[in-house]
Enzyme design. Structure first.
Site, PDB file in Angstrom:
ATOM      1  CG  HIS A   1      -5.677  15.049  35.442  1.00  0.00           C
ATOM      2  ND1 HIS A   1      -6.625  15.886  36.016  1.00  0.00           N
ATOM      3  CD2 HIS A   1      -6.347  14.355  34.468  1.00  0.00           C
ATOM      4  CE1 HIS A   1      -7.779  15.707  35.399  1.00  0.00           C
ATOM      5  NE2 HIS A   1      -7.645  14.790  34.469  1.00  0.00           N
TER       6      HIS A   1
ATOM      7  CG  ASP B   1      -2.677   9.260  29.706  1.00  0.00           C
ATOM      8  OD1 ASP B   1      -3.718   9.154  29.029  1.00  0.00           O
ATOM      9  OD2 ASP B   1      -2.250  10.362  30.117  1.00  0.00           O
TER      10      ASP B   1
ATOM     11  CD  GLN C   1      -8.462  10.307  35.649  1.00  0.00           C
ATOM     12  OE1 GLN C   1      -9.073  11.095  34.950  1.00  0.00           O
ATOM     13  NE2 GLN C   1      -8.976   9.126  35.981  1.00  0.00           N
TER      14      GLN C   1
ATOM     15  NE  ARG D   1      -8.568  19.232  31.368  1.00  0.00           N
ATOM     16  CZ  ARG D   1      -8.954  17.998  31.049  1.00  0.00           C
ATOM     17  NH1 ARG D   1      -9.254  17.704  29.803  1.00  0.00           N
ATOM     18  NH2 ARG D   1      -9.027  17.058  31.970  1.00  0.00           N
TER      19      ARG D   1
HETATM   20  N1  NVA Z   1      -2.182  12.887  29.560  1.00  0.00           N
HETATM   21  C1  NVA Z   1      -3.440  13.271  28.936  1.00  0.00           C
HETATM   22  C2  NVA Z   1      -4.556  13.137  29.930  1.00  0.00           C
HETATM   23  C3  NVA Z   1      -5.922  13.499  29.411  1.00  0.00           C
HETATM   24  C4  NVA Z   1      -6.989  13.391  30.456  1.00  0.00           C
HETATM   25  C5  NVA Z   1      -3.341  14.685  28.414  1.00  0.00           C
HETATM   26  O1  NVA Z   1      -2.789  15.536  29.122  1.00  0.00           O
HETATM   27  O2  NVA Z   1      -3.794  14.943  27.301  1.00  0.00           O
HETATM   28  N1   CP Z   2      -9.625  11.922  32.169  1.00  0.00           N
HETATM   29  C1   CP Z   2      -9.980  13.167  31.847  1.00  0.00           C
HETATM   30  O1   CP Z   2      -9.610  14.156  32.506  1.00  0.00           O
HETATM   31  O2   CP Z   2     -10.813  13.239  30.779  1.00  0.00           O
HETATM   32  P1   CP Z   2     -11.217  14.560  29.963  1.00  0.00           P
HETATM   33  O3   CP Z   2     -10.006  15.027  29.234  1.00  0.00           O
HETATM   34  O4   CP Z   2     -12.327  14.111  29.061  1.00  0.00           O
HETATM   35  O5   CP Z   2     -11.693  15.613  30.939  1.00  0.00           O
END
Ligand code: NVA
Ligand code: CP
Length: 307
Positions: free
Chosen positions: A131, A220, A134, A104
Site C-alpha cells: 500500500h 494495523d 499510505q 485497489r
Molecule cells: N491491511 C489492511 C489495510 C486497509 C487500508 C487491509 O488490507 O485490509
Molecule cells: N487507509 C486506507 O487505505 O483506508 P481505506 O481502506 O478507507 O481506503
C-alpha cells in the site's frame, strides 16, 4: 515524457520522494488558503476498486477535482472484469480513455498485469502485498511532526501485511529501521517483498521488546481485506499483539503512534492509544489527500511544479 507507474514503494528513489514532499507542502498550503490550483484540467483519473475503501477513494476523487481534473469510480463488481474480461484487455481499453488509473485489488500480480498493458500511469491503491500511497503519507506525516526520519526506529506490531511490507521497503529508501513483531506463523518474507538489505529491520518475538526506545509505534488490523475466513483464528493468534498504553510507555517519551485506518479499538489498538496524545492518525489520513495530489501531478506532468 517516459511512462511511469507507482506500484510499489521502491518504484521511486529517495530523491523523487523529496521532490514529491516539497510539492506536497506547496499543494497543502494552497489548499489550506483556498487558492485555485488546476494543473490537471481536462485530465481524467479512473479508479478501479475490487475491495472496499473510504480514505483511498475520497482522497483520490477529491484530490483530482481540486487539481482541476475529474475522476470516475468503477467497482469491479459492476464492470465486465467481474464477468471474466481479461485484465490485459481492460487495461488496453481503459488506458485509451483515461489519463491515469488507480487500482485497489487482491493479488499484486493483477495490478502488475494491468500496468504492463496500460498506456498511462497506474497507481497502486492497495494490493494484498503493498500500500505505497499510505506509507508515502505516513512518512510525510512523520517528517511534519519530527523533522527527519533517517536513522529513526519504527516498531511494527501485528500482521506481516501490505502495510508492514511497504514500511519495510520504505526503510531501505529513507534509511531508517523497522522493529517487526508478528505472531508465530505470520512472519515477514524479506525476499518475496524485494528487500535488498538485512540491516533495515530486526525481528522480535515479544512485542514489548520491539517497541523499547523507538520513535514511532504502528500497527494495523489483525485481519486484512481478503482474509476474512481467518478472522476468528487471528483473534486468538494476535491477542498479545495489541498496542496499549503499557506498551507505548516502553517507546521513547515523544514517540508517535500511527495506524492507516480503519482501526478496531480493543483489538490491535487500545482506545487510550489511538485517541491519546501520541496518536497522529488523523494527520496521516489527511495527508493521503495532499501527498496523492503531488503524486498525480508528478505522474502526469513530471517535475514541472515549483519546489
Ligand atoms: N491491511 C489492511 C489495510 C486497509 C487500508 C487491509 O488490507 O485490509
Ligand atoms: N487507509 C486506507 O487505505 O483506508 P481505506 O481502506 O478507507 O481506503
Amino acid at each position: 515524457m517516459q511512462l511511469k507507474h507507482y506500484l510499489q514503494f521502491n518504484d521511486f528513489s529517495r530523491e523523487e520522494y523529496e521532490y514529491l514532499f516539497a510539492r506536497t507542502r506547496y499543494i497543502k498550503q494552497v489548499f489550506k488558503q483556498y487558492q485555485q490550483y488546476w494543473p490537471l484540467i481536462d485530465r481524467t483519473l479512473v479508479m478501479i476498486f475490487d475491495k472496499n475503501s473510504t480514505r483511498t477513494r475520497l482522497s483520490f476523487e477529491a484530490g483530482m477535482n481540486q487539481l482541476g481534473g475529474s475522476s470516475i469510480y468503477l467497482s469491479t463488481r459492476d464492470t465486465q472484469l467481474d464477468r471474466g474480461e481479461p485484465v490485459e484487455d481492460a487495461a488496453r481499453v481503459i488506458s485509451r480513455m483515461a489519463d491515469i488509473v488507480m487500482i485497489r485489488t487482491y493479488a499484486h500480480d493483477i495490478l502488475q498485469r494491468f500496468a504492463d498493458h496500460s498506456n498511462v500511469p497506474v497507481i497502486n491503491g492497495l494490493t494484498d502485498e503493498y500500500h505505497p500511497c499510505q506509507i508515502m503519507a505516513d512518512i510525510f506525516t512523520f517528517i511534519e511532526h519530527r523533522g527527519n526520519i533517517k536513522g529513526k526506529i519504527i516498531a511494527w506490531i501485528g500482521d506481516a501485511n501490505n502495510i508492514c511490507n511497504t514500511w519495510l521497503q520504505a526503510a531501505e529508501i529513507f534509511d531508517f529501521k523497522v522493529h517487526v513483531s508478528t505472531p508465530p506463523g505470520y512472519d515477514i518474507e524479506p525476499a518475496q517483498i524485494g528487500l535488498k538489505t538485512a540491516g533495515h529491520f530486526e525481528e522480535f518475538a515479544n512485542p514489548h521488546d520491539a517497541v523499547r526506545n523507538v520513535d514511532l509505534v504502528t500497527t494495523d488490523v489483525w485481519t486484512s481485506m481478503g482474509f476474512e475466513a481467518e478472522a476468528e483464528k487471528r483473534k486468538t493468534d494476535f491477542a498479545e499483539f495489541r498496542v496499549d498504553a503499557e506498551m507505548m510507555a516502553l517507546a521513547k517519551e515523544n514517540a508517535l503512534f500511527m495506524h492507516c485506518l480503519p482501526a478496531h479499538r480493543g483489538e490491535e489498538v487500545a482506545a487510550e492509544v489511538i485517541d491519546g496524545p501520541q496518536s497522529v492518525v488523523w494527520d496521516e489520513a489527511e495527508n493521503r489527500l495532499h501527498t496523492q495530489k503531488a503524486l498525480l501531478e508528478y505522474l502526469l506532468l513530471g517535475k514541472t511544479g515549483k519546489v
